[in-house]
Design a protein around this motif. Structure first.
Motif, PDB file in Angstrom:
ATOM      1  N   GLY A   1       7.314  -3.103 -31.550  1.00  0.00           N
ATOM      2  CA  GLY A   1       6.514  -1.981 -31.277  1.00  0.00           C
ATOM      3  C   GLY A   1       6.140  -1.819 -29.985  1.00  0.00           C
ATOM      4  O   GLY A   1       6.202  -1.363 -28.826  1.00  0.00           O
ATOM      5  N   ARG A   2       6.019  -3.483 -29.637  1.00  0.00           N
ATOM      6  CA  ARG A   2       5.034  -3.793 -28.412  1.00  0.00           C
ATOM      7  C   ARG A   2       6.104  -4.705 -27.914  1.00  0.00           C
ATOM      8  O   ARG A   2       5.923  -5.498 -26.730  1.00  0.00           O
ATOM      9  N   GLU A   3       7.052  -5.722 -27.959  1.00  0.00           N
ATOM     10  CA  GLU A   3       7.171  -6.713 -27.550  1.00  0.00           C
ATOM     11  C   GLU A   3       8.988  -6.386 -28.119  1.00  0.00           C
ATOM     12  O   GLU A   3       9.682  -7.255 -28.529  1.00  0.00           O
ATOM     13  N   PRO A   4       9.873  -5.174 -27.370  1.00  0.00           N
ATOM     14  CA  PRO A   4      11.167  -4.642 -27.694  1.00  0.00           C
ATOM     15  C   PRO A   4      12.091  -5.927 -26.943  1.00  0.00           C
ATOM     16  O   PRO A   4      12.898  -6.446 -27.756  1.00  0.00           O
ATOM     17  N   GLU A   5      11.313  -6.476 -26.704  1.00  0.00           N
ATOM     18  CA  GLU A   5      12.676  -7.517 -25.331  1.00  0.00           C
ATOM     19  C   GLU A   5      12.592  -8.665 -26.546  1.00  0.00           C
ATOM     20  O   GLU A   5      13.619  -9.545 -26.313  1.00  0.00           O
ATOM     21  N   ALA A   6      11.763  -9.239 -27.659  1.00  0.00           N
ATOM     22  CA  ALA A   6      12.287 -10.135 -28.492  1.00  0.00           C
ATOM     23  C   ALA A   6      13.000  -9.862 -29.510  1.00  0.00           C
ATOM     24  O   ALA A   6      13.773 -10.572 -29.842  1.00  0.00           O
ATOM     25  N   PHE A   7      13.081  -8.225 -29.723  1.00  0.00           N
ATOM     26  CA  PHE A   7      14.218  -7.705 -30.641  1.00  0.00           C
ATOM     27  C   PHE A   7      16.099  -7.695 -29.669  1.00  0.00           C
ATOM     28  O   PHE A   7      16.895  -8.311 -30.152  1.00  0.00           O
ATOM     29  N   GLU A   8      15.855  -7.526 -28.331  1.00  0.00           N
ATOM     30  CA  GLU A   8      16.926  -7.946 -27.955  1.00  0.00           C
ATOM     31  C   GLU A   8      17.499  -9.200 -27.395  1.00  0.00           C
ATOM     32  O   GLU A   8      18.560  -9.599 -27.547  1.00  0.00           O
ATOM     33  N   ALA A   9      16.529 -10.424 -27.671  1.00  0.00           N
ATOM     34  CA  ALA A   9      16.103 -11.730 -27.784  1.00  0.00           C
ATOM     35  C   ALA A   9      17.218 -11.675 -28.879  1.00  0.00           C
ATOM     36  O   ALA A   9      18.578 -13.203 -29.076  1.00  0.00           O
ATOM     37  N   PHE A  10      16.477 -11.285 -30.163  1.00  0.00           N
ATOM     38  CA  PHE A  10      17.240 -11.983 -31.178  1.00  0.00           C
ATOM     39  C   PHE A  10      18.255 -11.317 -31.550  1.00  0.00           C
ATOM     40  O   PHE A  10      19.540 -12.126 -32.592  1.00  0.00           O
ATOM     41  N   PHE A  11      18.530 -10.211 -31.504  1.00  0.00           N
ATOM     42  CA  PHE A  11      20.432  -9.631 -31.661  1.00  0.00           C
ATOM     43  C   PHE A  11      20.743 -10.603 -30.715  1.00  0.00           C
ATOM     44  O   PHE A  11      22.125 -10.406 -30.998  1.00  0.00           O
ATOM     45  N   GLU A  12      20.828 -11.307 -29.481  1.00  0.00           N
ATOM     46  CA  GLU A  12      21.718 -11.462 -28.096  1.00  0.00           C
ATOM     47  C   GLU A  12      22.336 -12.807 -29.263  1.00  0.00           C
ATOM     48  O   GLU A  12      23.591 -13.433 -28.940  1.00  0.00           O
ATOM     49  N   VAL A  13      21.246 -13.306 -29.808  1.00  0.00           N
ATOM     50  CA  VAL A  13      21.110 -14.361 -30.323  1.00  0.00           C
ATOM     51  C   VAL A  13      21.996 -14.430 -32.236  1.00  0.00           C
ATOM     52  O   VAL A  13      23.702 -15.425 -31.100  1.00  0.00           O
TER      53      VAL A  13
ATOM     54  N   ALA B   1      12.036 -17.585 -25.798  1.00  0.00           N
ATOM     55  CA  ALA B   1      10.826 -17.350 -26.194  1.00  0.00           C
ATOM     56  C   ALA B   1      10.643 -16.725 -27.067  1.00  0.00           C
ATOM     57  O   ALA B   1      10.033 -16.068 -27.762  1.00  0.00           O
ATOM     58  N   ALA B   2      11.852 -15.433 -26.396  1.00  0.00           N
ATOM     59  CA  ALA B   2      11.295 -14.196 -26.785  1.00  0.00           C
ATOM     60  C   ALA B   2      11.785 -13.999 -28.870  1.00  0.00           C
ATOM     61  O   ALA B   2      11.554 -13.726 -29.262  1.00  0.00           O
ATOM     62  N   PHE B   3      12.419 -14.968 -28.911  1.00  0.00           N
ATOM     63  CA  PHE B   3      13.174 -15.221 -30.179  1.00  0.00           C
ATOM     64  C   PHE B   3      12.923 -15.850 -31.631  1.00  0.00           C
ATOM     65  O   PHE B   3      12.385 -14.804 -32.369  1.00  0.00           O
ATOM     66  N   ARG B   4      12.119 -16.542 -30.925  1.00  0.00           N
ATOM     67  CA  ARG B   4      10.877 -17.282 -31.480  1.00  0.00           C
ATOM     68  C   ARG B   4      10.227 -16.730 -32.212  1.00  0.00           C
ATOM     69  O   ARG B   4       8.860 -16.442 -32.706  1.00  0.00           O
ATOM     70  N   ARG B   5       9.534 -15.231 -31.165  1.00  0.00           N
ATOM     71  CA  ARG B   5       8.433 -14.575 -31.533  1.00  0.00           C
ATOM     72  C   ARG B   5       8.663 -13.406 -32.763  1.00  0.00           C
ATOM     73  O   ARG B   5       7.982 -13.168 -33.472  1.00  0.00           O
ATOM     74  N   LEU B   6      10.069 -13.177 -32.989  1.00  0.00           N
ATOM     75  CA  LEU B   6      10.278 -12.633 -34.006  1.00  0.00           C
ATOM     76  C   LEU B   6      10.811 -13.207 -34.859  1.00  0.00           C
ATOM     77  O   LEU B   6      11.062 -13.528 -36.232  1.00  0.00           O
ATOM     78  N   ALA B   7      12.038 -14.619 -34.700  1.00  0.00           N
ATOM     79  CA  ALA B   7      12.074 -15.279 -35.509  1.00  0.00           C
ATOM     80  C   ALA B   7      11.856 -15.807 -36.731  1.00  0.00           C
ATOM     81  O   ALA B   7      12.170 -16.036 -37.385  1.00  0.00           O
TER      82      ALA B   7
END
Length: 592
Positions: free
Chosen positions: A480-492, A411-417
């Motif tokens: 800036g607002r959802e750093p967890e999305a970047f964390e999920a992206f780089f985790e993938v 869910a976090a990954f797709r927000r950024l990806a």
């Protein structure tokens, strides 16, 4: 007698091909993430996609795709007596394509039959259809994407409309739904008599319609992407109906695609702020809503799809979601149409590669087939790399939208990806189409071949649902607002680390750039401006490491190595066809 005209050395027609089975990356992605992989007991997805692949690869379907674009939609604003009807006439070829798409579930099958792999199956069907005729994909995409927003509406709205959206019947008429029949039992005799005399179908006495398509209308002439500048008003009537709080809209929308859809999600200002309204073409009492189509847009491409300007004057709508939260409400729809932009661009790349590869394998020049000549071979292989990377990216994103996706990661990954892929894949589409067209030489530049149409089509998906700057700035907002999305992206993407030196360097660069940009955003001074200047660079870097990671994990080594070397390792050029000497062109082209 001398022969003045003999046709030879022309490529055979590319028809009668299974467009699914011949697309190796798509077949492999469906096998990995589709419903048969997630739930083998469900089965049948590959068979259905094979059937669809044969349909879109057939000569009649390709002919319909051509006709739908050479016989574009025509607006009939008034009938012969001067009465406004605001209808758009499409060629029958368009209706046949729409019927095939709806029948294949390319619109809402992921909602009608949810489960592991449902979004991947649906994405593959959408891909195949959009590969051959992209214009019809607009209403198909909007209907799919409207479902989560519609679920925020009143229970009566959901109950009346959701079954129609999930239907696989295609009905292009404007008519009442089966659930509205009780409201049409006693039609206005004056209206019915007038309609009968003038030869106009009265929707209140027309056969019940059991299916529906949904469109959207957000953009206004003074605001464009800045929808908060919208001036369309939605005034409450005080009625609290089964479909929600009733409002009356007044205003103008600069772009409204597929105006013959059955209903639209519309942004309009209320006293509580910018809100989302559901606007049907046919009102609950069976009468036509005020929906004035002012003109159809004369577009560069996308000719089969009617895009329009519409005027609301006493137009009835129903609020969806919280008042004043219109953007947050409709973003549920926008996110999924952005995904479909990625899928549609990847589908366009596939069409371009397939046509180019077909041509160079059959055309001879300077004593040999074009595909056997090193320079052309390198160009075709490079085009194939781009197409394969886009396909894997689109399908991995679709998998992240499944209900069973890991809530803490996907869910976090797709927000950024989704934003990252929407920016990069869609922007690469136009240049890719141009190079593929050039492979066909002068033939490619004529309307007799489909790549001229594709060349005009590809830029649209880079504009629709957010042009480049809008998307890149959205990436900054996520940072800036959802750093967890970047964390999920780089985790993938880190899962591919250690397998390719060029990828590892590119990944380190992307992570470093993300950290620097985050620091800029946190700077209360000029940091935001500095970050905005780097937004495009950051988005592109993220897209390339995502594509590289997916190819390393899922594609053959020859494909992954050549992609990472050229896109991340600095061994490529500014144009297609610059590949490292070690690249296995035979292996890459075998998948084209």
């Amino acid at each position: 007698m001398a022969t003045t005209h003999e046709v030879r050395n022309q490529v055979p027609e590319r028809a009668g091909i299974d467009e699914f089975a011949t697309n190796a990356p798509l077949v492999e992605a469906v096998a990995k993430w589709g419903s048969e992989a997630g739930s083998p007991a469900r089965g049948g997805a590959s068979d259905r996609l094979t059937e669809l692949g044969r349909l879109v690869g057939s000569e009649p379907f390709q002919r319909d795709a051509e006709l739908a674009n050479t016989r574009p939609p025509v607006l009939r604003s008034h009938d012969r007596w001067g009465r406004r009807i605001d209808e758009v006439d499409y060629d029958e070829s368009y209706h046949r394509i729409m019927a095939a798409a709806v029948g294949a579930g390319a619109h809402t099958s992921a909602w009608a039959e949810p489960g592991p792999g449902a979004n991947v199956d649906r994405a593959a069907a959408f891909f195949l259809l959009a590969q051959v005729e992209p214009g019809h994909a607009c209403p198909i995409s909007m209907t799919h994407a409207a479902v989560p927003t519609l679920r925020l509406g009143a229970s009566g709205l959901i109950g009346d409309w959701m079954p129609r959206l999930l239907s696989r019947d295609y009905d292009p008429s404007l008519a009442v739904s089966a659930d509205q029949e009780f409201l049409a039992d006693t039609p206005d005799p004056d209206t019915s008599a007038t309609a009968s005399r003038q030869g106009i179908p009265d929707p209140r006495t027309a056969p019940a319609k059991r299916s529906a398509l949904i469109g959207m209308a957000m953009t206004e002439k003074q605001g464009g992407s800045d929808v908060r500048a919208n001036t369309t008003r939605a005034e409450p009537t005080g009625a609290d109906t089964p479909w929600g709080r009733e409002v009356v809209l007044t205003g103008h929308k600069w772009f409204c695609s597929a105006p013959m859809s059955d209903a639209f999600l519309v942004l309009a200002q209320t006293d509580g702020g910018l809100s989302c309204a559901f606007v049907p073409r046919i009102r609950p009492d069976g009468s036509r809503n005020a929906f004035a189509i002012q003109r159809l847009k004369d577009k560069l491409g996308n000719r089969s799809n009617a895009s329009s300007e519409v005027e609301f004057d006493g137009t009835v709508g129903y609020l969806v979601g919280d008042e004043g939260r219109g953007v947050a409400t409709i973003v549920q729809m926008v996110t999924r149409t952005r995904l479909d932009c990625v899928i549609g661009s990847a589908a366009g790349m596939r069409q371009a590669v397939a046509e180019a590869a077909w041509h160079v394998r059959h055309r001879r020049a300077f004593g040999s087939l074009l595909v056997d000549q090193p320079a052309m071979r390198a160009v075709a292989a490079d085009l194939a790399l781009e197409s394969e990377a886009a396909t894997w990216t689109a399908m991995r994103l679709a998998a992240a939208y499944d209900d069973d996706a890991d809530a803490s990661t996907d869910a976090a990954f797709r927000r950024l990806a989704t934003a990252v892929a929407k920016y990069h894949v869609c922007k690469r589409g136009a240049g890719h189409a141009a190079e593929a067209l050039e492979c066909l030489g002068g033939n490619g530049y004529t309307e007799a071949w489909p790549l001229a149409r594709r060349y005009r089509e590809q830029p649209l998906l880079a504009i629709w649902e957010g042009s480049g700057n809008v998307i890149a700035l959205d990436v900054l907002r996520v940072l800036g607002r959802e750093p967890e999305a970047f964390e999920a992206f780089f985790e993938v993407v880190r899962r591919a680390g250690g397998a390719d030196a060029a990828f590892d360097v590119g990944l380190a660069h992307a992570e470093s750039l993300a950290r620097e940009t985050a620091r800029d955003l946190a700077d209360p001074g000029a940091g935001a401006s500095v970050a905005a200047l780097r937004a495009r660079e950051l988005t592109e870097r993220l897209a390339l490491v995502l594509q590289g990671a997916l190819l390393i994990e899922h594609a053959p080594a020859a494909v992954a190595d050549a992609f990472c070397a050229t896109r991340l390792g600095g061994e490529g050029g500014a144009q297609y066809g610059v590949l490292p000497r070690r690249a296995d062109l035979t292996a890459i082209l075998a998948r084209a």
